[in-house]
Write an enzyme that holds these catalytic residues in place. Structure first.
Site, PDB file in Angstrom:
ATOM      1  N   LYS A  87       0.959  -1.215   0.090  1.00 31.60           N
ATOM      2  CA  LYS A  87      -0.119  -0.149  -0.167  1.00 31.60           C
ATOM      3  C   LYS A  87       0.876   1.270   0.030  1.00 31.60           C
ATOM      4  O   LYS A  87       0.596   2.218  -0.861  1.00 31.60           O
ATOM      5  CB  LYS A  87      -0.958   0.067   1.247  1.00 31.60           C
ATOM      6  CG  LYS A  87      -2.142  -0.798   1.058  1.00 31.60           C
ATOM      7  CD  LYS A  87      -2.880  -0.959   2.467  1.00 31.60           C
ATOM      8  CE  LYS A  87      -3.894  -1.983   2.138  1.00 31.60           C
ATOM      9  NZ  LYS A  87      -4.521  -2.587   3.492  1.00 31.60           N
ATOM     10  N   GLN A 129      -5.538  -1.431   9.434  1.00 28.18           N
ATOM     11  CA  GLN A 129      -5.479  -2.727   8.877  1.00 28.18           C
ATOM     12  C   GLN A 129      -6.288  -3.587   9.685  1.00 28.18           C
ATOM     13  O   GLN A 129      -5.902  -3.793  11.127  1.00 28.18           O
ATOM     14  CB  GLN A 129      -4.019  -3.321   8.761  1.00 28.18           C
ATOM     15  CG  GLN A 129      -3.854  -4.538   8.100  1.00 28.18           C
ATOM     16  CD  GLN A 129      -4.289  -4.672   6.578  1.00 28.18           C
ATOM     17  OE1 GLN A 129      -4.119  -3.545   5.744  1.00 28.18           O
ATOM     18  NE2 GLN A 129      -4.660  -5.728   6.159  1.00 28.18           N
ATOM     19  N   ASP A 152     -11.736   2.877   3.780  1.00 32.39           N
ATOM     20  CA  ASP A 152     -11.931   1.695   3.665  1.00 32.39           C
ATOM     21  C   ASP A 152     -13.708   1.504   3.378  1.00 32.39           C
ATOM     22  O   ASP A 152     -14.015   0.380   2.889  1.00 32.39           O
ATOM     23  CB  ASP A 152     -11.675   0.997   4.880  1.00 32.39           C
ATOM     24  CG  ASP A 152     -10.482   0.014   4.806  1.00 32.39           C
ATOM     25  OD1 ASP A 152     -10.367  -0.546   3.751  1.00 32.39           O
ATOM     26  OD2 ASP A 152      -9.948  -0.112   5.928  1.00 32.39           O
TER      27      ASP A 152
HETATM   28  N1  GUN Z   1      -7.790  -6.388   6.137  1.00 36.16           N
HETATM   29  C1  GUN Z   1      -8.009  -7.532   5.020  1.00 36.16           C
HETATM   30  N2  GUN Z   1      -8.844  -6.672   4.029  1.00 36.16           N
HETATM   31  C2  GUN Z   1      -8.714  -5.353   4.379  1.00 36.16           C
HETATM   32  C3  GUN Z   1      -9.364  -4.218   3.780  1.00 36.16           C
HETATM   33  O1  GUN Z   1      -9.672  -4.114   2.772  1.00 36.16           O
HETATM   34  N3  GUN Z   1      -9.147  -3.193   4.698  1.00 36.16           N
HETATM   35  C4  GUN Z   1      -8.665  -3.109   5.999  1.00 36.16           C
HETATM   36  N4  GUN Z   1      -8.574  -2.159   6.535  1.00 36.16           N
HETATM   37  N5  GUN Z   1      -8.038  -4.442   6.462  1.00 36.16           N
HETATM   38  C5  GUN Z   1      -8.242  -5.516   5.741  1.00 36.16           C
END
Ligand code: GUN
Length: 311
Positions: A54, A98, A121
């Protein structure tokens, strides 16, 4: 018959390139530098890989990465205090915490603490409710990527039978809402669904988000269907190594489907591209700058995309 492979890696690269162009214009015309804060708690190896990817994507797009690493033992109050600080920071336009979080922390409380305007998100209850009500919203990244990929194969999803396997808040439920917004006829199947194979065989668009390696077999797929595989499963491979497979048995499924996403190289790269997209849109909305038109799927833009960012 052999399915068209939907090249998520190439489509994501193209989208990221367009976003970088828009970021450069935003800087030149308005002096705005989008910033994305990613918060990682603990040392989950898979999460660490995602967070690294990311940050690179954020930097590549010309945006400012603000990475915050907290120890596994962090308290809920400490994490909430960090969220408050990021909410108040004008250099931060998007916030992603996350998941999963360690057990001492209530994930829903943390998600609800994020400023909905910075919720890249799309997990905040306000954005979830807006999506469900058909209002402009920041929408979850993986589901958004699924829709963009499905529309590469079928320009319009209107009237098609779409089946989503999985009902998680991260993928299953929001992707079903996005399909509905595209005027598909949507079924959400899950672990308690009776005769899952028969349900899947009705699907013109099948989205597999179960988390079970190669669970969906060729016999579950309607000939010519578009298959979007959200699964990322690590299984034993050759020479003691692990390999990554999806939720769909790719080799046999691609003999039946009309179009299919590979794993890796399908939905995965789109998730990060859509995160960057959401960050750009959130930045534009926060600065009262019109959202860019990124022409995401040829002439027929996904309905929700054309209406983002949030009000
Ligand atoms: N963990 C797995 N997929 C995601 C996601 O799309 N966003 C976040 N914040 N955590 C995750």
């Amino acid at each position: 018959m052999s399915a068209t492979i939907i090249d998520g890696k190439a489509i994501a690269a193209e989208l990221r390139g367009r976003i970088a162009g828009e970021v450069a214009r935003l800087k030149a015309a308005h002096g705005i530098m989008p910033g994305l804060a990613v918060v990682l708690v603990g040392k989950n190896p898979a999460s660490e890989v995602y967070v690294r990817n990311k940050s690179k994507a954020v930097t590549d797009a010309g945006m400012n990465p603000v990475d915050r690493y907290l120890p596994e033992s962090v308290s809920e109050a400490e994490l909430l205090a960090l969220i408050d600080a990021l909410n108040a920071d004008p250099a931060v336009n998007g916030i992603l915490v996350q998941l999963p979080l360690p057990p001492q922390i209530d994930s829903q409380k943390v998600i609800a603490a994020i400023d909905p305007a910075k919720d890249v998100d799309g997990f905040h209850p306000l954005n979830v409710g807006k999506l469900g009500s058909g209002l402009p919203a920041l929408v979850p990244c993986t589901p958004l990527g699924c829709i963009i990929l499905a529309k590469k194969a079928k320009a319009s999803l209107a009237g098609l039978d779409a089946v989503v396997i999985g009902r998680s808040n991260i993928v299953g439920k929001p992707v079903a809402q996005l399909l509905l917004a595209e005027n598909a006829t949507v079924t959400i199947a899950h672990s308690r669904t009776r005769d899952l194979a028969a349900v899947c065989r009705r699907a013109d668009v099948l989205i597999a988000a179960i988390g079970k390696p190669e669970f969906v077999r060729a016999g579950w797929i309607k000939p010519g269907a578009t298959v979007i595989d959200v699964g990322i499963n690590r299984v034993p491979g050759d020479a003691g190594k692990t390999k990554i497979v999806g939720d769909v048995a790719f080799a046999e499924a691609s003999a039946v489907a009309g179009a299919i996403t590979p794993v890796p190289g399908g939905v995965g790269p789109m998730t990060i591209a859509c995160l960057i997209l959401n960050t750009l849109r959130a930045t534009c909305a926060q600065n009262d700058v019109p959202a860019p038109n990124l022409d995401l799927s040829g002439s027929n833009q996904p309905h929700q995309l054309s209406r983002l960012p949030p009000a």
